[in-house]
Design a protein around this motif. Sequence first.
Motif, PDB file in Angstrom:
ATOM      1  N   SER A 207      30.020  42.799  32.801  1.00  0.00           N
ATOM      2  CA  SER A 207      30.360  41.939  31.671  1.00  0.00           C
ATOM      3  C   SER A 207      31.094  42.753  30.605  1.00  0.00           C
ATOM      4  CB  SER A 207      29.058  41.357  31.124  1.00  0.00           C
ATOM      5  OG  SER A 207      29.336  40.530  30.044  1.00  0.00           O
ATOM      6  N   GLY A 208      32.188  42.219  30.102  1.00  0.00           N
ATOM      7  CA  GLY A 208      32.960  42.902  29.070  1.00  0.00           C
ATOM      8  C   GLY A 208      34.000  43.875  29.603  1.00  0.00           C
ATOM      9  N   ALA A 209      34.116  43.999  30.926  1.00  0.00           N
ATOM     10  CA  ALA A 209      35.061  44.956  31.529  1.00  0.00           C
ATOM     11  C   ALA A 209      36.517  44.556  31.315  1.00  0.00           C
ATOM     12  CB  ALA A 209      34.771  45.099  33.018  1.00  0.00           C
ATOM     13  N   GLY A 210      36.743  43.269  31.044  1.00  0.00           N
ATOM     14  CA  GLY A 210      38.114  42.794  30.835  1.00  0.00           C
ATOM     15  C   GLY A 210      38.611  41.842  31.915  1.00  0.00           C
ATOM     16  N   LYS A 211      37.698  41.364  32.771  1.00  0.00           N
ATOM     17  CA  LYS A 211      38.085  40.542  33.917  1.00  0.00           C
ATOM     18  C   LYS A 211      38.769  39.243  33.497  1.00  0.00           C
ATOM     19  CE  LYS A 211      33.820  40.246  35.432  1.00  0.00           C
ATOM     20  NZ  LYS A 211      33.147  40.981  34.335  1.00  0.00           N
ATOM     21  N   SER A 212      38.125  38.517  32.571  1.00  0.00           N
ATOM     22  CA  SER A 212      38.696  37.224  32.169  1.00  0.00           C
ATOM     23  C   SER A 212      40.027  37.420  31.451  1.00  0.00           C
ATOM     24  CB  SER A 212      37.719  36.459  31.268  1.00  0.00           C
ATOM     25  OG  SER A 212      36.554  36.134  31.997  1.00  0.00           O
ATOM     26  N   THR A 213      40.123  38.487  30.668  1.00  0.00           N
ATOM     27  CA  THR A 213      41.390  38.784  29.990  1.00  0.00           C
ATOM     28  C   THR A 213      42.481  39.045  31.022  1.00  0.00           C
ATOM     29  OG1 THR A 213      40.182  39.750  28.141  1.00  0.00           O
ATOM     30  CG2 THR A 213      42.513  40.314  28.329  1.00  0.00           C
ATOM     31  N   LEU A 214      42.162  39.847  32.028  1.00  0.00           N
ATOM     32  CA  LEU A 214      43.142  40.152  33.072  1.00  0.00           C
ATOM     33  C   LEU A 214      43.590  38.865  33.768  1.00  0.00           C
ATOM     34  CD1 LEU A 214      44.601  42.517  34.415  1.00  0.00           C
ATOM     35  CD2 LEU A 214      42.786  42.565  36.124  1.00  0.00           C
TER      36      LEU A 214
HETATM   37  P1  ADP Z   1      34.765  40.062  31.169  1.00  0.00           P
HETATM   38  O1  ADP Z   1      35.412  38.791  31.611  1.00  0.00           O
HETATM   39  O2  ADP Z   1      34.918  41.165  32.163  1.00  0.00           O
HETATM   40  O3  ADP Z   1      33.339  39.889  30.781  1.00  0.00           O
HETATM   41  P2  ADP Z   1      36.541  39.818  28.867  1.00  0.00           P
HETATM   42  O4  ADP Z   1      37.915  39.897  29.416  1.00  0.00           O
HETATM   43  O5  ADP Z   1      36.022  38.489  28.527  1.00  0.00           O
HETATM   44  O6  ADP Z   1      35.540  40.588  29.864  1.00  0.00           O
HETATM   45  O7  ADP Z   1      36.458  40.732  27.559  1.00  0.00           O
HETATM   46  C1  ADP Z   1      36.899  42.074  27.515  1.00  0.00           C
HETATM   47  C2  ADP Z   1      36.797  42.592  26.086  1.00  0.00           C
HETATM   48  O8  ADP Z   1      37.740  41.934  25.248  1.00  0.00           O
HETATM   49  C3  ADP Z   1      35.445  42.367  25.453  1.00  0.00           C
HETATM   50  O9  ADP Z   1      35.156  43.448  24.622  1.00  0.00           O
HETATM   51  C4  ADP Z   1      35.641  41.104  24.647  1.00  0.00           C
HETATM   52  O10 ADP Z   1      34.768  41.042  23.567  1.00  0.00           O
HETATM   53  C5  ADP Z   1      37.088  41.246  24.203  1.00  0.00           C
HETATM   54  N1  ADP Z   1      37.767  39.931  24.046  1.00  0.00           N
HETATM   55  C6  ADP Z   1      38.098  39.095  25.065  1.00  0.00           C
HETATM   56  N2  ADP Z   1      38.735  38.007  24.588  1.00  0.00           N
HETATM   57  C7  ADP Z   1      38.803  38.147  23.245  1.00  0.00           C
HETATM   58  C8  ADP Z   1      39.345  37.348  22.179  1.00  0.00           C
HETATM   59  N3  ADP Z   1      39.961  36.185  22.411  1.00  0.00           N
HETATM   60  N4  ADP Z   1      39.227  37.830  20.925  1.00  0.00           N
HETATM   61  C9  ADP Z   1      38.624  39.013  20.675  1.00  0.00           C
HETATM   62  N5  ADP Z   1      38.092  39.802  21.625  1.00  0.00           N
HETATM   63  C10 ADP Z   1      38.177  39.391  22.901  1.00  0.00           C
END
Ligand code: ADP
Length: 239
Positions: free
Chosen positions: A36-43
């Motif tokens: 969790s928090g690795a950046g998966k959803s962002t990627l």
């Molecule tokens: P995962 O899906 O692997 O759990 P995320 O991609 O959701 O990880 O998040 C990666 C990092 O980026 C985390 O530290 C999260 O808090 C941050 N983050 C993700 N989206 C946002 C956003 N829209 N605004 C601010 N921080 C974000």
Amino acid sequence: MITLKGISKSYAVVNAIADVDLSIPQGSIYGIIGRSGAGKSTLLRLMSLLESPDRGEIWYGDERVDTLRGRELLARRRRMGMIFQNFNLLGSRNVVGNIGYPLEIAGFRKKQIHERVDELLELVQITDKRKSRLRELSGGQKQRVAIARALAVNPEVLFCDEATSALDPQTTRSILSLIRELHEKLGFTVVLITHQMEVIRATCKEVAVLDGGRIVEQGPMDAVFSTPRTKAAQELVYA
Ligand code: ADP
Ligand code: MG
């Protein structure tokens, strides 16, 4: 082939994705795993063009796509399907209404929508639920509706963000086997993002491990999972 070249994305002080290079072969089922928090959803939002990278390039085949805007961006996004942990379905619509929704948006005629929805119901094996309201469905049935909706417009790639994380183990297996079966039948690429080892193990031939916004390990699933080199991968494998 989806290719990421030197992709970075920050939110305020957080480097969510840092200098990621990745190639996802066309027609593969590619796993991206990380805690969790690795950046998966962002990627995944970057790959699916929901967000733009701060730096780097994204290519689909020989077309650069991170620079697309307006109609071209919409057209490209129509060639992708997405499913999520929380299904993201429309509670005000029944099963048929949810599956037909992207076809309505794309401007298909009623008769075409009707025929296509029937096909999709059969593909995901919930024909008997066509008139059901969402609240009458189990989690697994809801994810089947979401898969049907994602496939309505014949996408080239299906992005799955923790698609089975809210489901029990048995339902998880049935959804994963449905995704594998549809992938074989229809030939689309699958990008599967999860924190669950067993999901990757059951589904993917190739995997990348994401940690702190960076790809720390990638390769054939068997190799990465039998001899994880990094601490991040070891923690996932030996958890
Ligand atoms: P995962 O899906 O692997 O759990 P995320 O991609 O959701 O990880 O998040 C990666 C990092 O980026 C985390 O530290 C999260 O808090 C941050 N983050 C993700 N989206 C946002 C956003 N829209 N605004 C601010 N921080 C974000
Ligand atoms: Mg996530």
